[in-house]
Scaffold this motif. Structure first.
Motif, PDB file in Angstrom:
ATOM      1  N   PRO A   1      -9.389 -34.400  -8.968  1.00 57.08           N
ATOM      2  CA  PRO A   1     -10.836 -34.240  -8.817  1.00 57.08           C
ATOM      3  C   PRO A   1     -11.661 -34.676 -10.017  1.00 57.08           C
ATOM      4  N   GLU A   2     -11.043 -35.283 -11.019  1.00 56.07           N
ATOM      5  CA  GLU A   2     -11.779 -35.601 -12.244  1.00 56.07           C
ATOM      6  C   GLU A   2     -12.979 -36.510 -12.004  1.00 56.07           C
ATOM      7  N   THR A   3     -12.876 -37.406 -11.021  1.00 54.46           N
ATOM      8  CA  THR A   3     -13.988 -38.322 -10.772  1.00 54.46           C
ATOM      9  C   THR A   3     -14.829 -37.934  -9.553  1.00 54.46           C
ATOM     10  N   ASN A   4     -14.639 -36.726  -9.032  1.00 52.45           N
ATOM     11  CA  ASN A   4     -15.488 -36.246  -7.936  1.00 52.45           C
ATOM     12  C   ASN A   4     -16.979 -36.224  -8.274  1.00 52.45           C
ATOM     13  N   PRO A   5     -17.369 -36.055  -9.558  1.00 52.91           N
ATOM     14  CA  PRO A   5     -18.805 -36.078  -9.858  1.00 52.91           C
ATOM     15  C   PRO A   5     -19.492 -37.391  -9.489  1.00 52.91           C
ATOM     16  N   LEU A   6     -18.718 -38.448  -9.243  1.00 49.60           N
ATOM     17  CA  LEU A   6     -19.305 -39.745  -8.907  1.00 49.60           C
ATOM     18  C   LEU A   6     -19.623 -39.874  -7.416  1.00 49.60           C
ATOM     19  N   VAL A   7     -19.176 -38.926  -6.605  1.00 54.22           N
ATOM     20  CA  VAL A   7     -19.337 -39.022  -5.153  1.00 54.22           C
ATOM     21  C   VAL A   7     -20.579 -38.247  -4.728  1.00 54.22           C
ATOM     22  N   PRO A   8     -21.642 -38.917  -4.269  1.00 56.10           N
ATOM     23  CA  PRO A   8     -22.843 -38.190  -3.845  1.00 56.10           C
ATOM     24  C   PRO A   8     -22.557 -37.271  -2.666  1.00 56.10           C
ATOM     25  N   LEU A   9     -23.256 -36.173  -2.642  1.00 56.16           N
ATOM     26  CA  LEU A   9     -23.073 -35.185  -1.583  1.00 56.16           C
ATOM     27  C   LEU A   9     -23.353 -35.776  -0.208  1.00 56.16           C
ATOM     28  N   ASP A  10     -24.288 -36.693  -0.126  1.00 57.99           N
ATOM     29  CA  ASP A  10     -24.654 -37.291   1.160  1.00 57.99           C
ATOM     30  C   ASP A  10     -23.911 -38.590   1.457  1.00 57.99           C
ATOM     31  N   TYR A  11     -22.897 -38.917   0.662  1.00 53.13           N
ATOM     32  CA  TYR A  11     -22.124 -40.134   0.894  1.00 53.13           C
ATOM     33  C   TYR A  11     -20.855 -39.736   1.637  1.00 53.13           C
ATOM     34  N   HIS A  12     -20.946 -39.763   2.976  1.00 50.09           N
ATOM     35  CA  HIS A  12     -19.857 -39.227   3.783  1.00 50.09           C
ATOM     36  C   HIS A  12     -19.817 -39.917   5.138  1.00 50.09           C
ATOM     37  N   ASP A  13     -18.734 -39.674   5.863  1.00 55.23           N
ATOM     38  CA  ASP A  13     -18.620 -40.186   7.226  1.00 55.23           C
ATOM     39  C   ASP A  13     -19.793 -39.675   8.062  1.00 55.23           C
ATOM     40  N   GLU A  14     -20.326 -40.548   8.882  1.00 55.08           N
ATOM     41  CA  GLU A  14     -21.537 -40.215   9.627  1.00 55.08           C
ATOM     42  C   GLU A  14     -21.329 -39.067  10.614  1.00 55.08           C
ATOM     43  N   LEU A  15     -20.181 -39.021  11.271  1.00 57.80           N
ATOM     44  CA  LEU A  15     -19.960 -38.012  12.299  1.00 57.80           C
ATOM     45  C   LEU A  15     -19.446 -36.691  11.740  1.00 57.80           C
ATOM     46  N   SER A  16     -18.525 -36.749  10.794  1.00 56.11           N
ATOM     47  CA  SER A  16     -17.827 -35.540  10.356  1.00 56.11           C
ATOM     48  C   SER A  16     -18.326 -34.964   9.038  1.00 56.11           C
ATOM     49  N   LYS A  17     -19.086 -35.734   8.278  1.00 59.38           N
ATOM     50  CA  LYS A  17     -19.525 -35.379   6.926  1.00 59.38           C
ATOM     51  C   LYS A  17     -18.357 -35.251   5.945  1.00 59.38           C
ATOM     52  N   THR A  18     -17.238 -35.891   6.250  1.00 59.40           N
ATOM     53  CA  THR A  18     -16.141 -35.945   5.290  1.00 59.40           C
ATOM     54  C   THR A  18     -16.548 -36.839   4.123  1.00 59.40           C
ATOM     55  N   PRO A  19     -16.475 -36.344   2.880  1.00 60.99           N
ATOM     56  CA  PRO A  19     -16.895 -37.156   1.735  1.00 60.99           C
ATOM     57  C   PRO A  19     -16.100 -38.457   1.639  1.00 60.99           C
ATOM     58  N   ALA A  20     -16.781 -39.523   1.196  1.00 58.28           N
ATOM     59  CA  ALA A  20     -16.170 -40.857   1.139  1.00 58.28           C
ATOM     60  C   ALA A  20     -15.466 -41.073  -0.196  1.00 58.28           C
ATOM     61  N   TYR A  21     -14.470 -40.242  -0.478  1.00 61.85           N
ATOM     62  CA  TYR A  21     -13.755 -40.321  -1.751  1.00 61.85           C
ATOM     63  C   TYR A  21     -12.979 -41.631  -1.921  1.00 61.85           C
ATOM     64  N   LYS A  22     -12.720 -42.350  -0.832  1.00 58.06           N
ATOM     65  CA  LYS A  22     -11.910 -43.568  -0.920  1.00 58.06           C
ATOM     66  C   LYS A  22     -12.756 -44.849  -0.910  1.00 58.06           C
ATOM     67  N   GLY A  23     -14.057 -44.715  -1.142  1.00 61.65           N
ATOM     68  CA  GLY A  23     -14.869 -45.931  -1.106  1.00 61.65           C
ATOM     69  C   GLY A  23     -16.211 -45.759  -1.787  1.00 61.65           C
ATOM     70  N   VAL A  24     -16.220 -45.348  -3.053  1.00 64.14           N
ATOM     71  CA  VAL A  24     -17.462 -45.064  -3.769  1.00 64.14           C
ATOM     72  C   VAL A  24     -17.864 -46.265  -4.622  1.00 64.14           C
ATOM     73  N   PRO A  25     -19.057 -46.820  -4.450  1.00 68.52           N
ATOM     74  CA  PRO A  25     -19.491 -47.925  -5.312  1.00 68.52           C
ATOM     75  C   PRO A  25     -19.826 -47.416  -6.717  1.00 68.52           C
ATOM     76  N   VAL A  26     -19.232 -48.044  -7.716  1.00 67.66           N
ATOM     77  CA  VAL A  26     -19.436 -47.613  -9.105  1.00 67.66           C
ATOM     78  C   VAL A  26     -19.677 -48.815 -10.012  1.00 67.66           C
ATOM     79  N   ARG A  27     -20.222 -48.537 -11.190  1.00 63.52           N
ATOM     80  CA  ARG A  27     -20.361 -49.530 -12.251  1.00 63.52           C
ATOM     81  C   ARG A  27     -19.584 -49.051 -13.468  1.00 63.52           C
ATOM     82  N   ILE A  28     -19.219 -49.984 -14.324  1.00 63.61           N
ATOM     83  CA  ILE A  28     -18.436 -49.670 -15.522  1.00 63.61           C
ATOM     84  C   ILE A  28     -19.261 -50.033 -16.748  1.00 63.61           C
ATOM     85  N   ARG A  29     -19.346 -49.101 -17.679  1.00 63.82           N
ATOM     86  CA  ARG A  29     -20.078 -49.342 -18.933  1.00 63.82           C
ATOM     87  C   ARG A  29     -19.159 -49.068 -20.112  1.00 63.82           C
ATOM     88  N   ALA A  30     -19.059 -50.032 -20.994  1.00 63.86           N
ATOM     89  CA  ALA A  30     -18.195 -49.878 -22.179  1.00 63.86           C
ATOM     90  C   ALA A  30     -18.850 -48.951 -23.196  1.00 63.86           C
TER      91      ALA A  30
END
Length: 763
Positions: A734-763
């Protein structure tokens, strides 16, 4: 023939050099045996695990065979049991030394490694510490506060359940919530396989898979999408090995190359262990882009149409389609018009590779479709499942021996909890029957999902939280965002075996209630008690613990649920908490009366070898859908699937390690990925690292690329080169769960989209 480059592991990147299972598995169990220092008799306990008359594992939900191995436990199942049976104790003396504010800063591992909770504990705001209490004090105070909240708004309390609690406990817990006045019964499936419960039910009429264990003796092809067998359900490797030995073909689609679906050496086979040849599991292993599953499945369906056209028919089971399905014309038109170029672009795979698998499918008589959270945890997760069902329906591969759709669930009884009433959706529960049995009018309005519960904590509409196991605060999306709001709760009640992060987020009142684990003796007034659970293949198993409890102050989960209920609810002559806790067989009688088609002769069949099958209409080709038939789904478009917001973004896939079960971290050796790590890493392929001007070992920050007004970042992550598709990054849950928005989920079930989160990388 095209080059099958995907079948070869890149030797220059971190990987596991050996087959899954084998000596590595045995060494891992031995290591954790030394770490936990369990009391005497632990091997005897493990030898009873997953066998009739013994206890069922608290780890994964894979089925238990009627003829078990001598040791019917796997590496992760052994870890879970050893973790439960540690000699370490977390009692009143520990809490006297540490404030809750201090404990809130501890890592997950450090909290749980303190050992088993031993006494009921009450949070004392004056000292900011948990202090010892009696069970009577706990029930009296919890009941008083819940009654007070109920008088104002019974819908402002959430009754959350992890996937471990037995069928008996779950039935009583659901009854407690409805007698209290709500359907606020989210459980851990909201965060993993709720997409199955909703999406699969829409198209087959059943919220669970259609396969049983014997189907794996007859199939000639198995497809895997997004399921990591080696880590999440290792005992499944035994029927896969047997299927391969008799010539079954296995094809895996997964962005991550997972060792358990590459090769396997059976730890219980002396010939293999002493140098015999390991079993190659996957004939083809195709690393598609995250979110590319719909495109792959569309390509496979398209290839079936092409081959059927080339052969003048006979490939598609048109008799089955006509008799048992609806939606075929729209589905056919849409699949035929999809362009192969779009399929390649979205999936990240070559036309030739998808087409070859399509040909293998057409040449196979009986096919099983396996999937895991790699399909369910996407914003289009329900469409993923519908497309998978489309493919199987085309050739009649649902509702006959050796074929079917088979989701592999995570926690040991997460499927069973839904079966006996843990659901926020009233239409899925026989409420009229429950009202008749217990003489009250249960609520009919929809309750809270996990997402809704977090929103309620944030906006203050949730006043009380009762948790039957689990580590809710760490498992949720937008992790950490709601943490400050927990202090505003009127009460937070946590039923648990070990200390975790959720226990440190105290409300105005907070209670820790320690319970037995499944391997421990549960003694009630009528004697030792057994409980039951349902596995991924819809088999019901009895479980009876034998070990001496870790503390004399521990109580069973049914006892605790009943204690809260008696202190909270008004007396009801039809509701007999004391009788039910004294004899769990009476609870099973209630379950049978409530669900007669699934639990006939429940008590008599409790310890059936291999469990008893609760049944599934879809397996019998009875389709309880809105059309009365299995439903073909026409995908609207591929254009928006698997896409990142801009050229500087990547798709994050969160994963568990080999030394982990859900939010529980057993250690820091991700053996099957060839990594020893503190878990603060981000994995990328070397070409991506170079293009991003990064270097191996460099510390970076990941930020969520979804612009909704919230800033979501996780820093201090070291870059690790790994074999992944382009534009894909891998990091731990769960270390990177803070990156998953609460409303970013499957449309029907509201299962969070933990396997497809758009992110950016900053050095």
């Amino acid at each position: 023939m095209t080059d099958r480059k995907e079948t070869h592991q890149r030797e220059d990147l971190p990987h596991y050099d050996h087959p899954s299972g084998g000596w590595g598995s045995l060494k891992s169990v031995a290591k954790h045996m030394g770490q936990e220092r369990p009391s005497a008799g632990v091997m005897e306990t493990l030898m009873r695990q997953n066998k009739p008359g013994g206890h069922m594992c608290t780890s994964c939900a894979w089925t238990k065979p009627p003829n078990p191995h001598i040791a019917e436990f796997c590496e992760n199942g052994a870890k879970a049991t050893l973790w439960d049976l540690t000699r370490d104790r977390c009692g009143p003396d520990f809490f006297a030394r540490h404030t809750v504010r201090e404990l809130r800063t501890w890592p997950d591992y450090d909290l749980e490694i303190e050992g088993r909770l031993t006494h009921p504990m009450r949070y004392d705001p004056a000292s900011d510490k948990y202090v010892e209490a009696t069970w009577d004090e706990a029930f009296s105070a919890i009941g008083a506060k819940l009654r007070e909240i109920r008088a104002k708004d019974p819908k402002s309390v959430v009754f959350y359940a992890s996937g471990r609690a037995s069928l008996e406990t779950s039935y009583l817990y659901a009854l407690l919530a409805r007698l209290y006045g709500n359907n606020n019964l989210p459980d851990s499936s909201n965060m993993c396989h709720e997409t199955t419960s909703v999406g699969l039910k829409n198209v087959t009429g059943s919220s669970v898979g259609t396969c049983v264990l014997s189907d794996f003796d007859h199939c000639d092809m198995i497809l895997f999408f997004g399921q990591n067998t080696g880590t999440n359900s290792p005992r499944f490797l035994h029927p896969l090995r047997a299927a391969k030995k008799r010539g079954c073909q296995i094809v895996t689609f997964n962005p991550v190359r997972e060792a358990g679906l590459v090769t396997f050496r059976d730890p219980q086979n002396p010939v293999e262990m002493l140098g015999g040849k390991e079993t190659v599991i996957s004939d083809r292993y195709l690393q598609l882009k995250p979110g590319g599953d719909v495109a792959v499945l569309a390509g496979l369906c398209k290839r079936v149409f092409e081959i059927d056209d080339e052969q003048g028919g006979g490939v598609i089971d048109r008799q089955f389609v006509a008799q048992h399905t609806s939606g075929w014309p729209e589905f056919e038109a849409k699949i035929r018009e999809i362009d192969w170029a779009d399929i390649e672009r979205v999936s990240g795979l070559r036309h030739e590779d998808i087409a070859e698998v399509g040909e293998m499918y057409c040449n196979s008589e009986k096919v099983i479709g396996i999937y895991g959270m790699g399909l369910t945890q996407h914003v289009h997760g329900s469409l993923n499942i519908a497309m998978y069902v489309n493919l199987l329906l085309m050739r009649g591969n649902i509702g006959r021996e050796g074929a079917g759709i088979s989701p592999v669930r995570g926690h040991s009884n997460v499927q069973g909890q839904r079966t006996v009433g843990i659901s926020e959706k009233p239409e899925l529960v026989p409420l009229d029957k429950i009202d008749e049995l217990f003489g009250f009018k249960s609520p009919r309005d929809e309750g809270t999902t996990t997402v809704d519960a977090v929103k309620g904590i944030l906006d203050g509409s949730i006043k009380g939280f009762v948790s039957l196991g689990g580590n809710f605060a760490r498992a949720i999306p937008d992790q950490g965002r709601a943490d400050p709001a927990w202090q505003d709760l009127e009460i937070n009640v946590q039923i648990a075996t070990k200390l975790n992060r959720s226990h440190t987020l105290v409300g105005k009142e907070a209670w820790l209630l320690p319970c037995l684990v499944r391997s421990e003796l549960d003694m009630q007034t009528t004697g030792p008690q057994a409980v039951s659970m349902e596995d991924s293949l819809s088999m019901i198993h009895g479980s009876e613990g034998k070990r001496e409890p870790a503390s004399k102050m521990l109580r069973s989960e049914p006892f605790i649920v009943a204690g809260i209920a008696k202190a909270t609810l008004d007396p009801n002559p039809k509701v007999k908490w004391d009788d039910w806790v004294g004899d769990y067989a009476l609870v099973r009688d209630l379950i049978e009366e409530t669900y007669p088609d699934q639990f006939t002769d429940f008590n008599a069949r409790l310890f059936t070898a291999g469990g008893f099958y609760k049944g599934n209409p879809a397996r019998e080709r009875t389709w309880k859908t809105e059309t009365g038939k299995a439903i073909f789904t026409a995908p609207k478009t591929l254009s928006a699937l698997g896409q990142v917001p801009d050229k500087d973004s990547y798709t994050l896939v969160t994963v568990r390690s080999n030394d982990q079960f859900n939010t529980t971290i057993y250690g820091f050796n991700d053996r099957l990925r060839g990594l020893k790590t503190d878990r603060h890493v981000v994995m990328m392929n070397p070409e991506m690292i170079a293009r991003a001007s990064l270097t191996e070992g460099q510390e970076v920050t990941l930020s969520c690329a979804i612009d909704d007004g919230e800033t979501r970042e996780v820093g201090g992550l070291r870059v690790v080169p790994y074999d992944l598709p382009d534009d894909t990054v891998l990091a731990y849950y769960p270390e990177t769960n803070p990156l998953v928005p609460l409303d970013y989920h499957d449309e029907l079930s509201k299962t969070p989209a933990y396997k497809g989160v758009p992110v950016r990388i900053r050095a």
